[in-house]
Design an enzyme around this catalytic site. Structure first.
Site, PDB file in Angstrom:
ATOM      1  N   LYS A   1      -7.516  28.953 -33.233  1.00 47.77           N
ATOM      2  CA  LYS A   1      -8.191  28.625 -31.980  1.00 47.77           C
ATOM      3  C   LYS A   1      -7.206  27.924 -31.076  1.00 47.77           C
ATOM      4  O   LYS A   1      -6.254  27.285 -31.558  1.00 47.77           O
ATOM      5  CB  LYS A   1      -9.380  27.687 -32.245  1.00 47.77           C
ATOM      6  CG  LYS A   1     -10.419  27.732 -31.177  1.00 47.77           C
ATOM      7  CD  LYS A   1     -11.250  29.001 -31.320  1.00 47.77           C
ATOM      8  CE  LYS A   1     -12.489  29.008 -30.505  1.00 47.77           C
ATOM      9  NZ  LYS A   1     -13.422  30.022 -31.020  1.00 47.77           N
TER      10      LYS A   1
HETATM   11  N1  GLU Z   1     -13.926  33.031 -29.044  1.00 41.56           N
HETATM   12  C1  GLU Z   1     -14.704  33.969 -29.788  1.00 41.56           C
HETATM   13  C2  GLU Z   1     -15.212  33.345 -31.061  1.00 41.56           C
HETATM   14  O1  GLU Z   1     -15.375  32.150 -31.161  1.00 41.56           O
HETATM   15  C3  GLU Z   1     -13.978  35.286 -29.989  1.00 41.56           C
HETATM   16  C4  GLU Z   1     -12.706  35.214 -30.754  1.00 41.56           C
HETATM   17  C5  GLU Z   1     -11.913  36.519 -30.777  1.00 41.56           C
HETATM   18  O2  GLU Z   1     -12.367  37.509 -30.249  1.00 41.56           O
HETATM   19  O3  GLU Z   1     -10.804  36.479 -31.317  1.00 41.56           O
HETATM   20  O4  GLU Z   1     -15.534  34.022 -31.994  1.00 41.56           O
END
Ligand code: GLU
Length: 417
Positions: free
Chosen positions: A107
């Site tokens: 993240k």
């Molecule tokens: N931000 C989204 C999540 O928390 C998508 C992450 C992604 O597509 O890599 O799952």
């Protein structure tokens, strides 16, 4: 610590500890999984429109890469902290494992208030942040995507910055891109669509008729607004929605698209004419069949859990329920579809986008949605089966499945050296 005084990383560790006990996880393995593989903190100097330089702080955390490249979104928010990003990275590891896609978890976050920044400032911030984290991202090692307050345009700037530095186009470095530069059909709606697939499965299991169900949605960004639209199409009645400024409530039903249009024009759903104002706090406590928290972490806590009256809670957001609240809701027999399952549709179609980009061969929206439905329904049923078999709630079952898969991959690969 977030606004509510709760540290999401401590929550993530506590969840892992409880699950480790349930699956009899080896203590060394538990130790490995507790720690993020990499944490990078960067300073991001940006020339603002007034000519002054402002330095922002950004993070990228890779929790685990055992099952594949690190994967996860980037959020732009004034309250982002390193511990929040660490928790979200760990949840991405479990999320990818629970739906069985070959990724680890990561993240990113930048402490900023994008609503108060111009498009030029956001572009300069994004490009500089990308070049600061370029040492750890890439299509084979770590692939960012949108999250809270980031969007396809921001992904395009990341892709362009990375590609310019490499000297050729590298679409696979990021997902959630616009279609024109290698995005996937269906990606923008995928988080909500996946969530709705899990809700349909839950409603079937609980024998709730979707055409008579009432729905409350907290958060009207990408996940919340599309979930409201799709549930509306399914015949559900949307009785309340909200955003960071407040909510709108009408027991007779709200038109999900009309209110989205209103939000686009005025910046918020809160003063929508065909409904009455309701605070975010009151909204969560409304009587309804389906509650979709689609905003930030720690919204349902030990303070308000007792007053929640929904039958199903589908966590479109990451971490909206604290562990103490979880216990209260479980005693009240509220059926929770946990975040790592409920919102896994986003990363699943991100995976499709990455695969399509690597093969330079693109699928139709129908194909994307059918494949998404398969993955989400299979994951839901695997988790439900485990939850019934082990007599644990859905969150515990999802985590048991996910942690076991990551632990198995780690065991098979072995410890280097
Ligand atoms: N931000 C989204 C999540 O928390 C998508 C992450 C992604 O597509 O890599 O799952």
């Amino acid at each position: 610590m977030n606004k509510e005084g709760i540290n999401p990383y401590q929550i993530a560790l506590k969840q892992l500890e409880e699950v480790a006990e349930k699956i009899d996880l080896d203590s060394g393995m538990h130790e490995i999984l507790k720690h993020p593989k990499r944490e990078l903190t960067v300073s991001i100097p940006v020339k603002m429109d007034d000519g002054k330089i402002k330095v922002f702080t950004g993070y990228r955390v890779q929790h685990n890469v055992t099952r594949g490249p690190a994967k996860g979104g980037i959020r732009y928010h004034p309250q982002v902290t390193l511990d929040e990003v660490k928790a979200l990275a760990m949840w991405m590891t479990w999320k990818c494992a629970v739906v069985g896609i070959p990724y680890g978890g990561a993240k990113g976050g930048v402490v900023c208030d994008p609503k108060k920044m111009s498009s030029g400032e956001l572009e300069r911030l994004t490009r500089r942040y990308t070049s600061e984290i370029i040492i750890i991202i890439g299509p084979e090692c770590d692939i960012p995507a949108p999250d809270v307050y980031t969007n396809p345009q921001i992904m395009a700037w990341i892709m362009d910055t990375y590609s310019t530095n490499r000297g050729h186009s590298v679409p696979g470095v990021v997902t959630g891109k616009p279609l024109a530069i290698g995005g996937s059909e269906g990606r923008e709606e995928a988080t909500a669509r996946g969530c709705v697939y899990t809700i349909e499965n839950a409603a079937k299991h609980l024998e709730i008729d979707m055409r008579e169900a009432t729905v409350v949605v907290q958060g009207y960004g990408n996940a919340g607004s599309v979930a409201a639209k799709l549930l509306h199409q399914e015949g559900c009645k949307i009785i309340a929605v909200s955003d960071s400024q407040g909510g709108a409530y009408n027991p007779k039903g709200i038109d999900s698209l009309k209110i989205l249009d209103y939000k686009r024009k005025t910046g918020s759903v809160k003063a929508y004419k065909e409904a009455e104002f309701i605070s975010n706090k009151e909204l969560l406590e409304l009587e309804c069949d389906i509650l979709v928290p689609a905003a930030l972490e720690s919204q349902i806590t030990k303070e308000n859990a007792d007053r929640i009256k929904a039958k199903i809670i589908a966590e479109a957001a990451n971490g909206p329920i604290t562990p103490e609240a979880d216990k209260v809701l479980s005693e009240k027999e509220i059926f929770i579809i946990p975040d790592i399952l409920a919102n896994a549709g986003g990363v699943t179609v991100s995976y499709f986008e990455w695969v399509q980009g690597l093969q330079a061969y693109f699928w139709s929206e129908r194909e994307v949605n059918l494949k998404l439905r398969d993955i989400m329904s299979k994951a839901f049923n695997n988790v439900l089966r485990l939850s019934l078999e082990k007599k644990v709630d859905m969150r515990t079952a999802a985590l048991m499945l996910a942690v076991s898969r990551v632990a198995e991959a780690t065991r098979i690969r072995g410890l280097y050296p």
